[in-house]
Design a protein around this motif. Sequence first.
Motif, mmCIF file in Angstrom:
data_model
loop_
_atom_site.group_PDB
_atom_site.id
_atom_site.type_symbol
_atom_site.label_atom_id
_atom_site.label_comp_id
_atom_site.label_asym_id
_atom_site.label_seq_id
_atom_site.Cartn_x
_atom_site.Cartn_y
_atom_site.Cartn_z
ATOM 1 N N MET A 1 24.349 32.172 -11.556
ATOM 2 C CA MET A 1 23.485 31.487 -12.503
ATOM 3 C C MET A 1 22.529 32.470 -13.162
ATOM 4 O O MET A 1 22.243 32.358 -14.328
ATOM 5 C CB MET A 1 22.729 30.369 -11.773
ATOM 6 N N ARG A 18 15.418 25.024 -13.278
ATOM 7 C CA ARG A 18 15.116 23.765 -12.572
ATOM 8 C C ARG A 18 16.349 22.867 -12.514
ATOM 9 O O ARG A 18 16.620 22.224 -11.509
ATOM 10 C CB ARG A 18 13.944 23.050 -13.231
ATOM 11 N N ILE A 19 17.093 22.818 -13.608
ATOM 12 C CA ILE A 19 18.318 22.013 -13.623
ATOM 13 C C ILE A 19 19.310 22.555 -12.596
ATOM 14 O O ILE A 19 19.953 21.795 -11.875
ATOM 15 C CB ILE A 19 18.940 21.995 -15.036
ATOM 16 N N ALA A 20 19.418 23.860 -12.507
ATOM 17 C CA ALA A 20 20.325 24.472 -11.537
ATOM 18 C C ALA A 20 19.908 24.118 -10.112
ATOM 19 O O ALA A 20 20.754 23.842 -9.258
ATOM 20 C CB ALA A 20 20.355 25.986 -11.716
ATOM 21 N N GLU A 21 18.612 24.091 -9.843
ATOM 22 C CA GLU A 21 18.126 23.757 -8.500
ATOM 23 C C GLU A 21 18.458 22.321 -8.138
ATOM 24 O O GLU A 21 18.909 22.044 -7.036
ATOM 25 C CB GLU A 21 16.612 23.982 -8.406
ATOM 26 N N ILE A 22 18.225 21.395 -9.043
ATOM 27 C CA ILE A 22 18.456 19.984 -8.721
ATOM 28 C C ILE A 22 19.945 19.680 -8.613
ATOM 29 O O ILE A 22 20.351 18.759 -7.922
ATOM 30 C CB ILE A 22 17.754 19.057 -9.728
ATOM 31 N N SER A 23 20.783 20.486 -9.256
ATOM 32 C CA SER A 23 22.223 20.234 -9.174
ATOM 33 C C SER A 23 22.759 20.474 -7.761
ATOM 34 O O SER A 23 23.844 20.021 -7.431
ATOM 35 C CB SER A 23 22.975 21.103 -10.183
ATOM 36 N N HIS A 24 21.998 21.149 -6.913
ATOM 37 C CA HIS A 24 22.416 21.400 -5.534
ATOM 38 C C HIS A 24 22.025 20.263 -4.591
ATOM 39 O O HIS A 24 22.485 20.236 -3.447
ATOM 40 C CB HIS A 24 21.814 22.713 -5.019
ATOM 41 N N LYS A 26 22.015 16.609 -2.913
ATOM 42 C CA LYS A 26 23.053 15.610 -2.678
ATOM 43 C C LYS A 26 22.553 14.237 -3.096
ATOM 44 O O LYS A 26 21.347 13.982 -3.106
ATOM 45 C CB LYS A 26 23.422 15.590 -1.197
ATOM 46 N N LYS A 27 23.483 13.350 -3.423
ATOM 47 C CA LYS A 27 23.107 11.971 -3.732
ATOM 48 C C LYS A 27 22.315 11.406 -2.574
ATOM 49 O O LYS A 27 22.620 11.668 -1.418
ATOM 50 C CB LYS A 27 24.351 11.116 -3.960
ATOM 51 N N LEU A 48 17.552 10.081 -12.734
ATOM 52 C CA LEU A 48 17.743 10.464 -11.330
ATOM 53 C C LEU A 48 18.178 9.273 -10.493
ATOM 54 O O LEU A 48 19.061 9.379 -9.642
ATOM 55 C CB LEU A 48 16.459 11.083 -10.777
ATOM 56 N N LEU A 51 21.705 8.512 -11.034
ATOM 57 C CA LEU A 51 22.559 9.520 -10.406
ATOM 58 C C LEU A 51 22.591 9.395 -8.885
ATOM 59 O O LEU A 51 23.269 10.161 -8.208
ATOM 60 C CB LEU A 51 22.100 10.922 -10.803
#
Length: 80
Positions: A1, A18-24, A26-27, A48, A51
Motif C-alpha cells: 500500500m 485510513r481507508i486501507a486501515e479500515i479495510s482490514h 472484520k465484519k 459502516l 457493511l
Amino acid sequence: MVDSLKAVPNDYRSSLARIAEISHLKKGAHVHLVGICGTGMAAVGLLLKQLGFRVTGSDKAFYPPIGDVVRGIAEKLFEG
C-alpha cells in the motif's frame, strides 16, 4: 500500500491510509465515530453499519434530522 501512495497527491494520502486501515477490519468490528451528528460522519456511520460494522458515536448534541438518523444506526451514543 505504501508504494501505491507515492503517485497520490499529499492531500489525499492520509485519507487513503485510513481507508486501507479500515479495510482490514472484520465484519462485526466496533467502530466509534466522534462527531457522529455531522452530515459527513452520519453518512460514514450509515455506510459502516450497512457493511456490517458495530457503530457507536459521540457528539455535543443530537438534533433532528441527523440526530434521528444517527439514533437509528448507532448501538450506543454519548452526548456532551
